[in-house]
Design a protein around this motif. Structure first.
Motif, PDB file in Angstrom:
ATOM      1  N   LEU A  40     -14.801   1.915  17.895  1.00  0.00           N
ATOM      2  CA  LEU A  40     -15.249   1.141  16.597  1.00  0.00           C
ATOM      3  C   LEU A  40     -14.574   0.525  15.272  1.00  0.00           C
ATOM      4  CD1 LEU A  40     -15.962   5.037  15.164  1.00  0.00           C
ATOM      5  CD2 LEU A  40     -17.410   3.215  15.847  1.00  0.00           C
ATOM      6  N   PRO A  41     -15.449  -0.927  14.834  1.00  0.00           N
ATOM      7  CA  PRO A  41     -14.333  -1.391  14.555  1.00  0.00           C
ATOM      8  C   PRO A  41     -13.293  -0.547  13.495  1.00  0.00           C
ATOM      9  CG  PRO A  41     -15.898  -1.621  13.828  1.00  0.00           C
ATOM     10  CD  PRO A  41     -16.240  -0.733  14.794  1.00  0.00           C
ATOM     11  N   LYS A  42     -12.104  -1.452  13.527  1.00  0.00           N
ATOM     12  CA  LYS A  42     -11.055  -0.557  12.145  1.00  0.00           C
ATOM     13  C   LYS A  42      -9.922  -1.916  11.675  1.00  0.00           C
ATOM     14  CE  LYS A  42      -7.447   1.517  12.772  1.00  0.00           C
ATOM     15  NZ  LYS A  42      -6.263   0.500  13.070  1.00  0.00           N
ATOM     16  N   PRO A  43      -9.573  -2.001  10.170  1.00  0.00           N
ATOM     17  CA  PRO A  43      -8.902  -2.616   9.746  1.00  0.00           C
ATOM     18  C   PRO A  43      -7.825  -2.215  10.265  1.00  0.00           C
ATOM     19  CG  PRO A  43      -9.256  -1.599   8.515  1.00  0.00           C
ATOM     20  CD  PRO A  43     -10.388  -1.343   9.186  1.00  0.00           C
ATOM     21  N   PHE A  44      -6.466  -3.653  10.343  1.00  0.00           N
ATOM     22  CA  PHE A  44      -4.787  -3.147  10.588  1.00  0.00           C
ATOM     23  C   PHE A  44      -5.054  -2.387   9.348  1.00  0.00           C
ATOM     24  CE2 PHE A  44      -6.129  -7.071  13.742  1.00  0.00           C
ATOM     25  CZ  PHE A  44      -4.933  -6.468  15.068  1.00  0.00           C
ATOM     26  N   VAL A  45      -4.343  -1.119   9.200  1.00  0.00           N
ATOM     27  CA  VAL A  45      -3.941  -0.335   7.931  1.00  0.00           C
ATOM     28  C   VAL A  45      -2.842  -0.709   7.798  1.00  0.00           C
ATOM     29  CG1 VAL A  45      -3.790   1.853   7.254  1.00  0.00           C
ATOM     30  CG2 VAL A  45      -6.239   1.692   8.843  1.00  0.00           C
ATOM     31  N   PHE A  46      -2.030  -0.471   9.054  1.00  0.00           N
ATOM     32  CA  PHE A  46      -0.516  -0.223   9.169  1.00  0.00           C
ATOM     33  C   PHE A  46       0.249  -1.496   7.879  1.00  0.00           C
ATOM     34  CE2 PHE A  46       4.010  -1.810   9.735  1.00  0.00           C
ATOM     35  CZ  PHE A  46       4.082  -0.843   9.528  1.00  0.00           C
ATOM     36  N   ALA A  47      -0.642  -2.783   8.918  1.00  0.00           N
ATOM     37  CA  ALA A  47      -0.119  -4.162   8.555  1.00  0.00           C
ATOM     38  C   ALA A  47      -0.348  -4.419   6.836  1.00  0.00           C
ATOM     39  CB  ALA A  47      -1.017  -5.138   9.182  1.00  0.00           C
ATOM     40  N   ALA A  48      -2.067  -3.457   5.991  1.00  0.00           N
ATOM     41  CA  ALA A  48      -1.816  -4.053   5.014  1.00  0.00           C
ATOM     42  C   ALA A  48      -1.027  -2.822   3.769  1.00  0.00           C
ATOM     43  CB  ALA A  48      -3.458  -3.878   4.505  1.00  0.00           C
ATOM     44  N   ASN A  49      -0.511  -1.917   4.613  1.00  0.00           N
ATOM     45  CA  ASN A  49       0.835  -1.054   3.256  1.00  0.00           C
ATOM     46  C   ASN A  49       2.255  -1.005   4.107  1.00  0.00           C
ATOM     47  OD1 ASN A  49      -1.815   0.504   2.063  1.00  0.00           O
ATOM     48  ND2 ASN A  49      -2.853   0.787   4.134  1.00  0.00           N
ATOM     49  N   ARG A  50       2.274  -2.236   5.014  1.00  0.00           N
ATOM     50  CA  ARG A  50       3.635  -2.023   5.098  1.00  0.00           C
ATOM     51  C   ARG A  50       5.120  -2.272   4.068  1.00  0.00           C
ATOM     52  NH1 ARG A  50       5.654  -6.552  10.313  1.00  0.00           N
ATOM     53  NH2 ARG A  50       7.721  -5.644  10.164  1.00  0.00           N
ATOM     54  N   ASP A  51       4.534  -2.461   2.539  1.00  0.00           N
ATOM     55  CA  ASP A  51       4.973  -2.535   1.648  1.00  0.00           C
ATOM     56  C   ASP A  51       5.761  -0.987   1.404  1.00  0.00           C
ATOM     57  OD1 ASP A  51       5.122  -5.293   1.671  1.00  0.00           O
ATOM     58  OD2 ASP A  51       3.547  -4.544  -0.487  1.00  0.00           O
ATOM     59  N   ARG A  52       4.883  -0.001   1.891  1.00  0.00           N
ATOM     60  CA  ARG A  52       5.093   1.284   1.878  1.00  0.00           C
ATOM     61  C   ARG A  52       6.393   1.569   2.444  1.00  0.00           C
ATOM     62  NH1 ARG A  52       0.309   5.365   1.774  1.00  0.00           N
ATOM     63  NH2 ARG A  52       2.327   6.847   1.479  1.00  0.00           N
ATOM     64  N   PHE A  53       6.248   0.585   4.474  1.00  0.00           N
ATOM     65  CA  PHE A  53       7.771   2.056   4.713  1.00  0.00           C
ATOM     66  C   PHE A  53       8.906   0.480   4.838  1.00  0.00           C
ATOM     67  CE2 PHE A  53       3.049   2.874   5.752  1.00  0.00           C
ATOM     68  CZ  PHE A  53       4.120   4.168   5.809  1.00  0.00           C
ATOM     69  N   LYS A  54       9.393   0.553   3.852  1.00  0.00           N
ATOM     70  CA  LYS A  54      10.511  -1.292   3.580  1.00  0.00           C
ATOM     71  C   LYS A  54      11.530  -0.913   3.993  1.00  0.00           C
ATOM     72  CE  LYS A  54       8.333  -3.932   0.291  1.00  0.00           C
ATOM     73  NZ  LYS A  54       8.793  -4.193  -1.288  1.00  0.00           N
ATOM     74  N   PHE A  55      11.947   0.299   4.711  1.00  0.00           N
ATOM     75  CA  PHE A  55      13.497   1.464   4.360  1.00  0.00           C
ATOM     76  C   PHE A  55      13.716   1.049   6.042  1.00  0.00           C
ATOM     77  CE2 PHE A  55      10.037   5.065   4.835  1.00  0.00           C
ATOM     78  CZ  PHE A  55      10.070   5.480   5.503  1.00  0.00           C
TER      79      PHE A  55
END
Length: 579
Positions: free
Chosen positions: A343-358
């Protein structure tokens, strides 16, 4: 049947037999062998064999005796021989009807004796509309009913003879010896046979059986159909139209449960692991902890690489990385725009990378395009992505003897376990981690049998990223596996459709949001499956919802550092957000 002629040898024995009889003081014997028996010598032989229990021989001589054998006599031995005669007659008729064998010939003397019996009951008024003669129940009335049915039409012969032979023959022979009360029971049973054979009528009338003998086109077909249907028992209808569809429905709805429950019959349990005890206390030095495990202590700790395949588990990924952050050298994450099921899916991590700046300074992130092969086994796509992860690890700079954590995002090793293994020397080259198994949140502790997570001392050209058993060694109580631990209902639905076991979604209503919410709060199984165990004891012991646990001791530290953010994973908070 061998013909016997008692006249040839009866008279020479007469005086000897009667002398023996007179010597007995049994009044019953004297009563049976009366003066008439002395005058009708052949009957003496019949009665001798009868009282010896040799019914076949007794019937054979009765056939040879001809008219001397009086079918109208009201005695036990006459009734018994008549029953035997009917039995033999039915045997011949059944064989002829079922096998369409014209070579089967009924003994003419047997036909004569049955016809004499029938004539007698007709004259006595037995064959009447209600199967009774003169208001008195005749014990042999069923014989005439069966005889009439046997004489009309092949189909009716099969039907009634089948009832006669299969259902009631043995019962009749046993009950015959029980006297007047049991004989009445036999007669009532035979009346029920006739009612079933004739679709509810009280007896097998010649008139109703005539439809089996119709011989014209469409009428013939309908008549035969009616005749066949009349021969079916109500139990047969229940079996065909109720039980069979019910069984098919049960197998369709619960076939998977049946196969899982019977799993111990067709699959043996895997080889048990070599369990390594896990020693830890925050106030004990690392040197002593390594000694307790039988390992040495290194001068400096190993580097640690944590590599995962990512789908959409943002909350669990953050919880994992917060737990491991103090001791991990490099975090490696691979993401695809396709699920394992294509199934197609977006690149979820890339879209929420700001949550993992640490972790930005320690993160090696890679993307891979999906292949989108419809109908392909999901495990093939999963294996393909894990192969790419091997390449990404080399790009991240992993070297020999570095520690590599191989586990899914929701399989989280405890930080003190990683610290122990990076400081201790002589640890196994491949070590599986025993994790506590949770479902939906840390409120539902299923068991402590999660074993797929593993730690490897990396070796170039040998170490391959995998998620199956690779060693017999396992370290006890090494972390947590929180499966389907999502904040939003939509995340549950996505994973149910996307992960490798999509075949477990057998019905569309499994994806209903209200159902999913109910299942979560009950601690039941989303796929309505039985436990995946290898013994009946374990399967039965785990059946039903998981018991609620209200202990939040020894869990990932970040749960308590951000309780508002992770409230949904703590005990007592089963309600999920819909968005």
């Amino acid at each position: 049947m061998v013909e016997q002629t008692p006249q040839k040898w009866c008279h020479p024995l007469k005086e000897e037999v009667f002398a023996a009889i007179r010597g007995k003081e049994n009044s019953t014997v004297h009563k049976v062998f009366d003066e008439r028996s002395q005058s009708d010598c052949p009957l003496l032989v019949l009665k001798v064999f009868y009282f010896l229990g040799e019914l076949n021989d007794s019937l054979s001589y009765a056939l040879g005796a001809g008219p001397l054998f009086d079918v109208s006599e009201d005695s036990d031995y006459v009734h018994t021989l008549l029953a035997k005669a009917i039995d033999e007659y039915a045997n011949f008729k059944t064989k002829a009807a079922e096998g369409n064998d014209e070579s089967v010939v009924v003994d003419s003397r047997l036909e004569v004796i049955v016809e004499r019996m029938l004539d007698k009951y007709i004259l006595d008024g037995v064959v009447s509309g209600d199967g009774r003669g003169g208001g008195r129940q005749n014990h042999s009335a069923p014989f005439c009913h069966i005889y009439l049915s046997l004489e009309v039409g092949d189909l009716c012969i099969r039907r009634v003879a089948g009832f006669f032979k299969v259902a009631f023959l043995w019962d009749f022979e046993i009950k015959w010896w029980g006297g007047e009360e049991d004989m009445l029971g036999v007669s009532r049973i035979w009346e029920k046979v006739c009612m079933m054979a004739e679709g509810g009528s009280h007896y097998c009338s010649k008139k109703t059986d005539d439809i089996c003998g119709e011989d014209s086109g469409r009428t013939l077909s309908m008549a035969r159909l009616k005749c066949i249907l009349r021969g079916l028992d109500i139990k047969a209808f229940i079996f065909l139209f109720v039980l069979v569809p019910t069984c098919i429905c049960v197998i369709y709805l619960h076939g998977q449960k049946i196969t899982y429950f019977l799993r111990p019959l067709w699959e043996s349990p895997p080889k048990p692991f070599h369990e390594i005890p896990h020693y830890y206390h925050e106030n004990v030095s690392m040197e002593n902890l390594c000694k307790l495990h039988g390992w040495g202590t290194r001068e400096y700790p190993r580097r640690v690489f944590d590599a995962v395949l990512f789908s959409n588990e943002l909350d669990m990924l953050k919880l994992r990385w917060k737990e491991l952050y103090p001791y991990v050298t490099e975090f490696v994450l691979l993401e695809s725009n396709s699920t394992f099921t294509g199934l197609p899916k977006p690149f979820v991590f890339a879209a929420n990378r700001d949550r993992f700046k640490f972790v930005n300074s320690r993160l090696t992130y890679g993307q891979i395009p999906g292949r989108f092969r419809k109908g392909e086994n999901p495990f093939i796509e999963e294996a393909y992505q894990r192969l790419v992860l091997d390449y990404l690890l080399k790009k991240a700079g992993i070297q020999d003897d570095d520690l590599l954590i191989m586990s899914d995002v929701d399989e989280i090793p405890s930080r003190h376990t990683i610290n122990l293994l990076r400081w201790c020397d002589d640890i196994p080259s491949i070590l599986h981690l025993r994790l506590k198994n949770y479902l939906y949140s840390f409120e539902f502790l299923l068991d402590d049998k999660s074993w797929r997570a593993s730690i490897h001392r990396y070796q170039s050209g040998k170490t391959k990223y995998a998620h199956y058993r690779q060693s017999d060694d396992i370290l006890a109580d090494a972390g947590w596996h929180c499966s389907f631990c999502f904040r939003h209902i939509k995340e549950f639905i996505f994973k149910m459709k996307a992960y490798s076991h999509v075949d477990r979604v057998r019905f569309s209503h499994y994806l209903n949001p209200r159902r999913i919410q109910r299942v979560i709060c009950r601690g039941a199984d989303l796929f309505d499956m039985l436990p995946e165990e290898y013994t009946f004891r374990e399967i039965i012991g785990k059946m039903g919802p998981i018991p609620h646990s209200y202990s939040a001791v020894y869990l990932p530290a970040y749960l308590f550092q951000s309780p508002k953010e992770y409230k949904f994973l703590l005990p007592g908070n089963c309600i999920r957000e819909s968005g």
